[in-house]
Design a protein around this motif. Structure first.
Motif, mmCIF file in Angstrom:
data_model
loop_
_atom_site.group_PDB
_atom_site.id
_atom_site.type_symbol
_atom_site.label_atom_id
_atom_site.label_comp_id
_atom_site.label_asym_id
_atom_site.label_seq_id
_atom_site.Cartn_x
_atom_site.Cartn_y
_atom_site.Cartn_z
ATOM 1 N N ASP A 1 0.822 -1.199 0.000
ATOM 2 C CA ASP A 1 0.000 0.000 0.000
ATOM 3 C C ASP A 1 0.863 1.259 0.000
ATOM 4 O O ASP A 1 0.519 2.260 -0.639
ATOM 5 N N ILE A 2 1.975 1.219 0.727
ATOM 6 C CA ILE A 2 2.880 2.370 0.755
ATOM 7 C C ILE A 2 3.419 2.637 -0.645
ATOM 8 O O ILE A 2 3.484 3.787 -1.095
ATOM 9 N N GLU A 3 3.771 1.598 -1.340
ATOM 10 C CA GLU A 3 4.288 1.775 -2.699
ATOM 11 C C GLU A 3 3.223 2.348 -3.626
ATOM 12 O O GLU A 3 3.519 3.137 -4.530
ATOM 13 N N GLU A 4 1.944 1.966 -3.408
ATOM 14 C CA GLU A 4 0.865 2.526 -4.219
ATOM 15 C C GLU A 4 0.599 3.985 -3.846
ATOM 16 O O GLU A 4 0.384 4.831 -4.722
ATOM 17 N N ILE A 5 0.608 4.287 -2.576
ATOM 18 C CA ILE A 5 0.367 5.663 -2.127
ATOM 19 C C ILE A 5 1.485 6.581 -2.610
ATOM 20 O O ILE A 5 1.240 7.722 -3.009
ATOM 21 N N GLY A 6 2.732 6.098 -2.563
ATOM 22 C CA GLY A 6 3.849 6.860 -3.086
ATOM 23 C C GLY A 6 4.506 7.764 -2.065
ATOM 24 O O GLY A 6 4.138 7.793 -0.893
#
Length: 363
Positions: free
Chosen positions: A171-176
């Motif tokens: 999710d962190i990678e998607e949020i950026g």
């Protein structure tokens, strides 16, 4: 007992040969609490403010899960929607609260900032998600999630602790790396690399995003993030937090995963009455180890007592629901049934507002 504190704010950079370095700031000072064991085999590990044997003001003993006409379910307390009549407390705080499911909340502040608590979109980080599914035969239904516009315009992401149902690297990678990430102490080394701006915060530390003040607060819990149960190399090496948002004299409290303890009263004494309280009510039930589960998770009646001690103007519960993991619960909505029952039994005077996943309320 005096608990040692850090005396400065400093910034460090985590280097990697693979991708952009993360920028990590540790925020603590003379008025903050860093609850570390100082000696013995637990030296360097975090601990709760009020450890030891617990007594609880109220405990439901019998008939704790009576049916409620306001909870409409496809099967017995599963796949449910709450459809009871509710009145908006009309607090005029300017905060809008949307429940994403489990512990996830999307918050719009009075002056327009967008922040999120404990976002977890799917099940768990791989490979733990597959192992959990194979072992239990259960796979969590996804809850609500952030729109593309919200993802692009987030100001902050706040995590309460590193447990898999509250923190997911995918999710962190998607949020950026556009928003600022706020975490408990020690948590930054669990992030993927990629130029993320991370502020680790001690208890009672505060920081600002424009005119939004964010306070890191105590919770009564624990931390670990291991693939194999009962391997404790990382047990309590990272802290666990609650969070308080403050803007225009209005406050919103997110308790994080927590058991009942004196820290609720401490928070009220330090910050005054709280306008909006997001309180956990689930994951306390276990046939063989129920005492320990309740020690680190509030029952519905514990959450109501905590809200009373915080003197909340409204309590919004979380942890139950169609997108819950049902860890330490009878069913997806059993905790909500117990809350509705105990709210009446305790004659609670704290206004209660129930959300289904994806619903929001302007308070």
């Amino acid at each position: 007992m005096k608990i040692p504190t850090l005396s400065l704010i400093f910034t460090s950079t985590l280097l990697t040969a693979c991708s952009a370095a993360n920028n990590v700031q540790i925020i603590a000072g003379t008025d903050t609490i860093v609850p570390l064991h100082q000696d013995g085999e637990r030296a360097g590990r975090y601990h709760n403010l009020y450890p030891g044997e617990k007594t609880y003001p109220v405990s439901c003993e019998n008939d704790c899960y009576p049916k409620n006409a306001s909870l409409i379910c496809e099967t017995e307390t599963e796949n449910c929607q709450y459809q009871g009549q509710q009145e908006n407390p009309q607090l005029n705080t300017g905060f809008t609260v949307r429940w994403l499911g489990h512990a996830g909340f999307m918050i719009k502040t009075p002056n327009g900032q967008q922040v999120v608590f404990d976002p977890v979109k799917e099940q768990f980080d791989s490979p733990v998600d597959l192992a959990f599914r194979l072992a239990s035969g259960f796979y969590r239904k996804p809850g609500d999630w952030l729109t593309d516009s919200e993802l692009k315009n987030l100001d902050a992401v706040m995590y309460s602790h590193i447990h898999y149902d509250h923190f997911n690297k995918a999710d962190i990678e998607e949020i950026g790396n556009q928003p600022r990430y706020l975490t408990p102490l020690g948590m930054a080394d669990n992030f993927p690399t990629g130029g993320f701006n991370i502020s680790e915060m001690a208890w009672y530390a505060k920081t600002n995003i424009d005119d939004l003040t964010i306070h890191a607060l105590p919770a009564h819990h624990f931390s670990s993030r291991v693939l194999v149960p009962f391997i404790y190399e990382d047990h309590d090496k990272d802290l666990w937090n609650g969070w308080l948002l403050e803007q225009n004299g209005k406050t919103l409290f997110f308790a994080g995963d927590t058991g009942y303890s004196q820290h609720f009263s401490d928070i009220q004494q330090k910050y005054g009455n709280i306008d909006i309280c997001l309180m956990p009510i689930a994951s306390y039930y276990h046939e063989e180890n129920g005492k320990w589960y309740r020690y680190v998770h509030t029952t519905p009646e514990d959450a109501l007592m905590g809200a009373q001690e915080l003197n909340c103007n409204v309590m919004i519960p979380w942890g139950y629901g169609n997108s819950s993991w049902k860890m330490g619960d009878h069913s997806s909505h059993s905790a909500l049934l117990r809350l509705l029952h105990m709210y009446t039994e305790m004659d609670s005077q704290i206004p209660l507002y129930i959300l289904n996943e994806g619903e929001s309320i302007a308070l």
